[in-house]
Enzyme design. Structure first.
Site, PDB file in Angstrom:
ATOM      1  CD  GLN A 153      -2.898  -1.169   2.272  1.00 48.27           C
ATOM      2  OE1 GLN A 153      -2.587  -1.873   3.220  1.00 48.27           O
ATOM      3  NE2 GLN A 153      -3.974  -0.431   2.267  1.00 48.27           N
TER       4      GLN A 153
ATOM      5  CG  ASP B 258       2.756  -0.433 -10.953  1.00 45.32           C
ATOM      6  OD1 ASP B 258       2.428  -1.462 -10.327  1.00 45.32           O
ATOM      7  OD2 ASP B 258       2.664  -0.336 -12.191  1.00 45.32           O
TER       8      ASP B 258
ATOM      9  NE  ARG C 217       0.155  -4.770  11.769  1.00 47.45           N
ATOM     10  CZ  ARG C 217      -0.978  -5.029  11.146  1.00 47.45           C
ATOM     11  NH1 ARG C 217      -2.021  -4.254  11.302  1.00 47.45           N
ATOM     12  NH2 ARG C 217      -1.093  -6.099  10.380  1.00 47.45           N
TER      13      ARG C 217
ATOM     14  CG  HIS D 292      -0.677  -6.048   5.345  1.00 50.08           C
ATOM     15  ND1 HIS D 292      -0.743  -5.473   6.603  1.00 50.08           N
ATOM     16  CD2 HIS D 292      -1.818  -5.690   4.715  1.00 50.08           C
ATOM     17  CE1 HIS D 292      -1.869  -4.777   6.709  1.00 50.08           C
ATOM     18  NE2 HIS D 292      -2.541  -4.893   5.584  1.00 50.08           N
TER      19      HIS D 292
ATOM     20  CD  GLU E 229      -7.782  -6.736   7.949  1.00 50.45           C
ATOM     21  OE1 GLU E 229      -8.231  -6.822   6.800  1.00 50.45           O
ATOM     22  OE2 GLU E 229      -7.967  -5.739   8.671  1.00 50.45           O
TER      23      GLU E 229
ATOM     24  CG  ASN F 131      -6.207  -5.609  11.893  1.00 49.28           C
ATOM     25  OD1 ASN F 131      -5.405  -5.479  12.823  1.00 49.28           O
ATOM     26  ND2 ASN F 131      -5.839  -5.820  10.642  1.00 49.28           N
TER      27      ASN F 131
ATOM     28  CE1 TYR G 156      -9.566  -1.923   9.946  1.00 50.35           C
ATOM     29  CE2 TYR G 156      -9.645   0.468   9.799  1.00 50.35           C
ATOM     30  CZ  TYR G 156      -8.943  -0.711   9.670  1.00 50.35           C
ATOM     31  OH  TYR G 156      -7.630  -0.686   9.267  1.00 50.35           O
TER      32      TYR G 156
ATOM     33  CD  GLU H 252      -5.030  -2.937   9.730  1.00 49.80           C
ATOM     34  OE1 GLU H 252      -6.148  -2.729   9.201  1.00 49.80           O
ATOM     35  OE2 GLU H 252      -4.141  -3.597   9.174  1.00 49.80           O
TER      36      GLU H 252
END
Ligand code: NAG
Ligand code: NAG
Ligand code: NAG
Length: 493
Positions: free
Chosen positions: A37, A70, A95, A140, A185, A327, A329, A396
């Site tokens: 990411q 990219d 992290r 990840h 995850e 994690n 949310y 997270e």
């Protein structure tokens, strides 16, 4: 109004000032990111192709804005600058994840890319120089493509190659990295990757692929834990855990059926992973085992679609944790599904509940991520009661928006969630760390660059990818400085 003069003159006014809800003394704050990411440098200096490179290059329509990672935040080049951002926040840990293909371009240990080793060495050394603890995620979501070409996570033998990769990371970095997360995850890895195919590698194998994936993943995690414990722990003194994602689920009505649906959805999403590793008995949750065995039979499969864990495998997996990474949310409403079992196998058909959100909940930029702070407290208490109160690191927690530096909604989200976290700690939940997703706006998988989670804004239209602190960056800096969060009136459930 809240200043010293008011405090001195009108003691009563204290009640109206920002009373800070304090965290326990040893509680630690951090931020998170992941390799694909933020790094970019997708083929720089010997890095191999991974499944997200492959997926986004071959199916550009897989992301909302037809973009890819990219270049992303170009952290491959700007890593030192990013550590300065961390220093400004004064987090105790960072992290981040290692890109498997950057250090092992083929996926296997026969070829080591020294440029990749150098890259992570630089980051780790610079973090330590700045008194920031590196917390490293091994996986990840960016599986090397050559491993996917031979089945990826649905091939049980891949577990050993993951352990090989993890061992390489312990060997190179374990003298300085003391907190390791094997997988990030697992539910997303197996469901989005091998059930509905929305994420790389994009395999649609409903009701089958996700369960093959889970067995490989659990054994890869467990054997990594054992290798660390047997060969590294006595010298490196680190900890190994896994980061599991879960929403909280609330029954839509107080009917027995809806309440049973909540328990089932918790067991078959979160329990799927936490039960084999964290429960006394190990193995998949009984309800999951029994339902999928039964449904497989009804659907005329000769064996269960959920591969059996042998008693030796159950023993291997059980207890392989030093902490639980969580994690979290958001929350969902659950109601029982009344329609008949479908002939077509799928994970959804195995769980068989209807999931929605409450229109009264505060919204975010993602429809499925409303703001439900008390859900965090309920989930933490569920974990405490069901799994003997393990050490939990919140790995997270974050708020999606569509951009802007004046991110009051993000500040409000974290203020509310941090207050509920303190309530959970007062309930007795053993939570020791909190991590905001994310350090900066990043490539948010299928959302591309449209959805932002960062404390720092990144200008993706500028080739230098400049970072700018949002209002939430100073908010978090203050939380860390005060070791507490402004008190608020709690949302009543
Ligand atoms: C992208 O396009 C391919 C055909 O090239 C198609 O099979 C696939 O379903 C599309 N994916 C999405 C998410 O629209
Ligand atoms: C950063 O945090 C440490 C404690 O973790 C503290 O000792 C130090 O004073 C803080 N630095 C700044 C600049 O606030
Ligand atoms: C399973 O096989 C039986 C007997 O051959 C058949 O009657 C039934 O419809 C099949 N079930 C499904 C879900 O295909």
């Amino acid at each position: 109004m809240c200043n010293k003069i008011v405090l001195v003159l009108v003691v009563v006014a204290i009640g109206k000032c920002h009373i800070h809800n304090k965290f326990p003394e040893n509680f630690k704050f951090g931020v998170a990111s992941s390799a694909y990411q933020i790094e970019g440098g997708w083929n720089a200096n010997g890095k191999g192709e991974n499944i997200w490179d492959h997926f986004t290059h071959n199916f550009p329509n897989s992301t909302a804005d037809r973009t890819n990672g990219d270049i992303a935040c170009d952290s491959y080049h700007l890593w030192k600058n990013d550590i300065a951002l961390l220093k400004y926040l004064n987090v105790s840990f960072y992290r981040f994840s290692i890109s498997w293909s950057r250090i092992l371009p083929t996926g296997f240990t026969n070829t080591i890319n020294l440029d990749g080793v150098r890259y992570y060495n630089n980051i780790i050394d610079e973090l330590i120089r700045n008194k920031i603890e590196p917390m490293v995620t091994l996986y990840h979501w960016d599986l090397p493509q050559p491993i996917q070409d031979i089945g990826g996570m649905t091939n049980p033998l891949i577990a050993d190659y993951f352990v090989d990769y993890a061992t390489t990371a312990f060997y190179f970095f374990g003298d300085r990295v003391k907190t390791w997360i094997t997988f990030n995850e697992p539910i997303k890895i197996c469901l989005q990757g091998y059930e509905n195919g929305l994420y790389a590698p994009g395999i649609k194998s409903r009701g089958i692929g996700c369960y093959l994936c889970s067995k490989t993943l659990l054994l890869a995690h467990a054997n990594t834990y054992h290798v660390y414990k047997s060969y590294f722990k006595s010298v490196q003194h680190g900890k190994v855990g896994i980061a599991i994602d879960s929403d909280w689920y609330e029954p839509k009505t107080n009917s027995k059926e809806d309440e049973k649906s909540v328990e089932r959805v918790l067991q078959m999403n979160f329990g799927w992973w936490i039960n084999p590793i964290f429960s006394k008995g190990g193995n998949y949750p009984r309800i999951m085992r029994e339902r999928i065995d039964k449904f497989s039979k009804t659907q005329n499969f000769s064996i269960s679609r959920l591969p059996v864990l042998t008693s030796s495998e159950i023993r291997t997996i059980k207890g392989t944790y030093d902490f639980l990474g969580l994690n979290h949310y958001s929350s969902k409403l659950v109601k029982a599904r009344t329609s008949l079992l479908s002939r077509m196998p799928s994970f959804d058909n195995d769980v068989r509940v209807d999931i929605e959100t409450d229109p009264n909940w505060e919204k975010s930029a993602l429809e499925l991520m409303p703001v439900v702070p008390w859900g965090l407290r309920k989930l933490l208490n569920w974990i405490r009661k069901m799994y003997n109160n393990p050490t939990v690191y919140i790995t997270e927690n974050g708020y999606p928006d569509k951009g802007g530096l004046d991110d009051e909604d993000r500040i409000s989200y974290h203020t509310q969630y941090l207050n509920e976290l303190i309530n959970a700690i007062r309930d007795g939940c053993n939570v020791q760390r909190y991590t905001i997703w994310s350090l900066m706006d990043s490539m948010e998988w299928t959302s591309g660059y449209k959805i932002k989670f960062g404390l720092y804004h990144v200008d993706f239209s500028d080739e230098n990818r400049p970072r700018t602190p949002k209002k939430s960056a100073s908010f978090y800096k203050n939380v860390i400085r005060d070791h507490g969060v402004p008190n608020i009136k709690r949302n009543i459930n």
